[in-house]
Design a protein around this motif. Structure first.
Motif, PDB file in Angstrom:
ATOM      1  N   UNK A  52      70.915 -25.565 -10.478  1.00 50.86           N
ATOM      2  CA  UNK A  52      71.737 -25.346  -9.260  1.00 50.86           C
ATOM      3  C   UNK A  52      70.742 -24.860  -8.423  1.00 50.86           C
ATOM      4  N   UNK A  53      69.407 -25.398  -7.891  1.00 51.01           N
ATOM      5  CA  UNK A  53      68.534 -24.646  -7.016  1.00 51.01           C
ATOM      6  C   UNK A  53      68.021 -25.544  -5.889  1.00 51.01           C
ATOM      7  N   UNK A  54      68.104 -25.225  -4.638  1.00 46.08           N
ATOM      8  CA  UNK A  54      67.617 -25.911  -3.608  1.00 46.08           C
ATOM      9  C   UNK A  54      66.067 -26.270  -3.472  1.00 46.08           C
ATOM     10  N   UNK A  55      65.092 -25.408  -4.116  1.00 43.91           N
ATOM     11  CA  UNK A  55      63.745 -25.762  -4.186  1.00 43.91           C
ATOM     12  C   UNK A  55      63.328 -27.055  -5.112  1.00 43.91           C
ATOM     13  N   UNK A  56      64.465 -27.034  -6.240  1.00 41.63           N
ATOM     14  CA  UNK A  56      64.306 -28.071  -7.161  1.00 41.63           C
ATOM     15  C   UNK A  56      64.580 -29.451  -6.458  1.00 41.63           C
ATOM     16  N   UNK A  57      65.152 -29.368  -5.551  1.00 40.78           N
ATOM     17  CA  UNK A  57      65.328 -30.730  -4.900  1.00 40.78           C
ATOM     18  C   UNK A  57      64.010 -31.434  -4.371  1.00 40.78           C
ATOM     19  N   UNK A  58      62.916 -30.667  -4.276  1.00 41.59           N
ATOM     20  CA  UNK A  58      61.715 -31.150  -3.848  1.00 41.59           C
ATOM     21  C   UNK A  58      61.323 -32.020  -5.032  1.00 41.59           C
ATOM     22  N   UNK A 278      63.345 -34.711 -16.042  1.00 41.48           N
ATOM     23  CA  UNK A 278      62.733 -33.453 -15.901  1.00 41.48           C
ATOM     24  C   UNK A 278      64.025 -32.454 -15.685  1.00 41.48           C
ATOM     25  N   UNK A 279      65.065 -32.894 -15.083  1.00 40.59           N
ATOM     26  CA  UNK A 279      66.068 -31.710 -14.640  1.00 40.59           C
ATOM     27  C   UNK A 279      67.045 -31.519 -16.287  1.00 40.59           C
ATOM     28  N   UNK A 280      66.992 -32.510 -17.015  1.00 38.48           N
ATOM     29  CA  UNK A 280      67.658 -32.392 -18.253  1.00 38.48           C
ATOM     30  C   UNK A 280      66.908 -31.285 -19.087  1.00 38.48           C
ATOM     31  N   UNK A 281      65.705 -31.427 -19.046  1.00 42.12           N
ATOM     32  CA  UNK A 281      64.608 -30.302 -19.684  1.00 42.12           C
ATOM     33  C   UNK A 281      64.660 -28.900 -19.027  1.00 42.12           C
ATOM     34  N   UNK A 282      64.930 -28.974 -17.847  1.00 43.31           N
ATOM     35  CA  UNK A 282      64.987 -27.790 -16.956  1.00 43.31           C
ATOM     36  C   UNK A 282      66.267 -27.096 -17.135  1.00 43.31           C
ATOM     37  N   UNK A 283      67.480 -28.171 -17.500  1.00 41.58           N
ATOM     38  CA  UNK A 283      68.837 -27.505 -17.707  1.00 41.58           C
ATOM     39  C   UNK A 283      68.785 -26.734 -19.057  1.00 41.58           C
TER      40      UNK A 283
END
Length: 426
Positions: A52-58, A278-283
């Motif tokens: 839940x991070x705006x910069x990760x939308x990049x 990528x997001x699954x690994x980040x989570x």
């Protein structure tokens, strides 16, 4: 510390069984929850908070921009321009390979994506010039390491989110390290070409080069968006990603007329799948980072390091060793999310600038892509070159040594990272 040991052993066992990274991390986290009797909802809560991070939308924007660039014929035009301009150099395709990876680095932010794209285009050309398949594969794998260094960079975005450091400052600070790697690899490849008496192809007329430059000028101007946006404060990093996508579509559709809107659903699907991975690994990694902090491991490590009476330079050398080893077994995303909360507080206590620390960490982790056992870039380029892996590994040793030398320079000369952001007032 016992929790960290259990977590590490569980992950290594699952990794050796070829379980996907995100799944292995998640199962290891569940094991810790079961042993320590923690509420299960914390896992879901921290996973959601982690992304839940705006910069990760990049991240999806950078991935999509690179896909649009490739589908619009932009990359091919740039390669043709470099090949024409450098045709009089012996074994010019090797230098073109490095230059192409510098260009691709300004688009994708992914080393693996750059290794795939540049390898498919340039490994066959290098072999025609007389380079061995192993050398061509090793050089391509090493040059692709520039991808996550020169912005935009997905690993730097993730570090910036975790460390709460200005991503714009990280991006600007990465230019000099990226250029140093490129220049060192160019010096190596030109020396190799002279030593092996590789032929020069010859350069076409200036008229031909002029027409190729005209066709590539729009694409070559893309890095200016980063510099102008950073200096002028025109875009956030996420907005910059969106602008890059629109600019790539404009070039491919209006200028080159090779991009078709029919391609967009497939490109969006591929970008979505890569982003989801990528997001699954980040989570999952975010939950593990939470466990690390809750159990007081960063404070324990900081106390241990100070009791060891290390100097700042000795600390940085230790960090290099730790992250080089981590990069041998872990992808950059989980390694960054898990290890940065452990070592960043200690780095600050030693007076190490977080921007400088971020570039040191990212380059360390990228080295893991070009040597076993992970060596993902080597696997990609070896499959393109169709040569035995032992030949690629042997040829990669000088490339690894060159990148490690640059790593030591940026580690012990912080101004290689901090000078440009200072000049730009960041």
């Amino acid at each position: 510390m016992i929790m960290l040991l259990v977590l590490s052993v569980a992950f290594l066992v699952l990794a050796l069984l070829a379980v996907p990274v995100a799944v292995a991390l998640g199962l290891s986290a569940l094991l810790v929850i079961a042993i320590w009797g923690m509420p299960g909802f914390i896992l879901a809560q921290k996973m959601v908070n982690g992304i839940d991070s705006f910069p990760l939308l990049a991240v999806p924007f950078f991935i999509l921009a690179a896909a649009v660039m490739n589908s619009g014929g932009i990359t091919t035009r740039v390669v043709d321009l470099f090949s024409s301009m450098l045709g009089r150099i012996r074994g010019s395709s090797g230098v073109v390979n490095v230059g192409t990876n510098v260009f691709l680095a300004g688009i994708s932010g992914s080393s693996v994506a750059d290794a795939s794209a540049s390898g498919a285009l340039l490994i066959p050309e290098m072999r025609k010039d007389g380079y061995s398949g192993g050398f061509a594969a090793a050089l391509t794998a090493g040059a692709a390491v520039i991808g996550p260094i020169i912005p935009p960079s997905i690993p730097l975005v993730i570090y910036g989110v975790i460390a709460q450091v200005s991503i714009t400052k990280l991006f600007v600070g990465a230019y000099i390290p990226g250029i140093l790697i490129a220049l060192a690899l160019i010096a190596y490849v030109t020396s190799y070409a002279r030593r092996h008496q590789l032929p020069a192809r010859g350069r076409p007329s200036w008229g031909v080069i002029g027409r190729q430059f005209k066709g590539s000028a729009w694409a070559l101007s893309m890095p200016l968006l980063l510099v102008v946006g950073a200096k002028g404060g025109l875009f956030t990093v996420t907005e910059l990603g969106a602008v890059l996508v629109l600019y790539a579509i404009f070039i491919g559709w209006v200028i080159h007329r090779e991009f078709s809107w029919r391609q967009l659903p497939e490109l969006l699907t591929d970008a979505g799948l890569q982003t989801a991975n990528i997001m699954l690994v980040v989570a999952v990694s975010s939950f593990i980072a939470y466990l690390v902090v809750v159990h007081g491991i960063p404070a324990d490590i900081q106390s241990l390091l100070h009791n060891a009476d290390l100097s700042p330079w000795e600390f940085l050398l230790l960090v290099n060793v730790v992250f080089l080893v981590a990069g041998m077994f872990l992808d950059s995303t989980p390694a960054t999310i898990i290890l940065v909360p452990i070592f960043l507080p200690a780095a600050k206590s030693f007076g190490v600038d977080p921007t400088h620390f971020g570039l040191v960490i990212v380059l360390n982790l990228m080295v893991g892509l070009i040597h076993p056992p992970l060596g993902l870039n080597l696997l990609i380029t070896q499959s393109i070159a169709k040569v035995p892996m032992r030949e690629v590994i042997w040829a990669s040793l000088p490339v690894v040594a060159i990148i490690l030398a640059v790593l030591l320079i940026i580690t012990f000369v912080p101004q290689t990272v901090l000078w440009l952001p200072g000049v730009m007032g960041l």
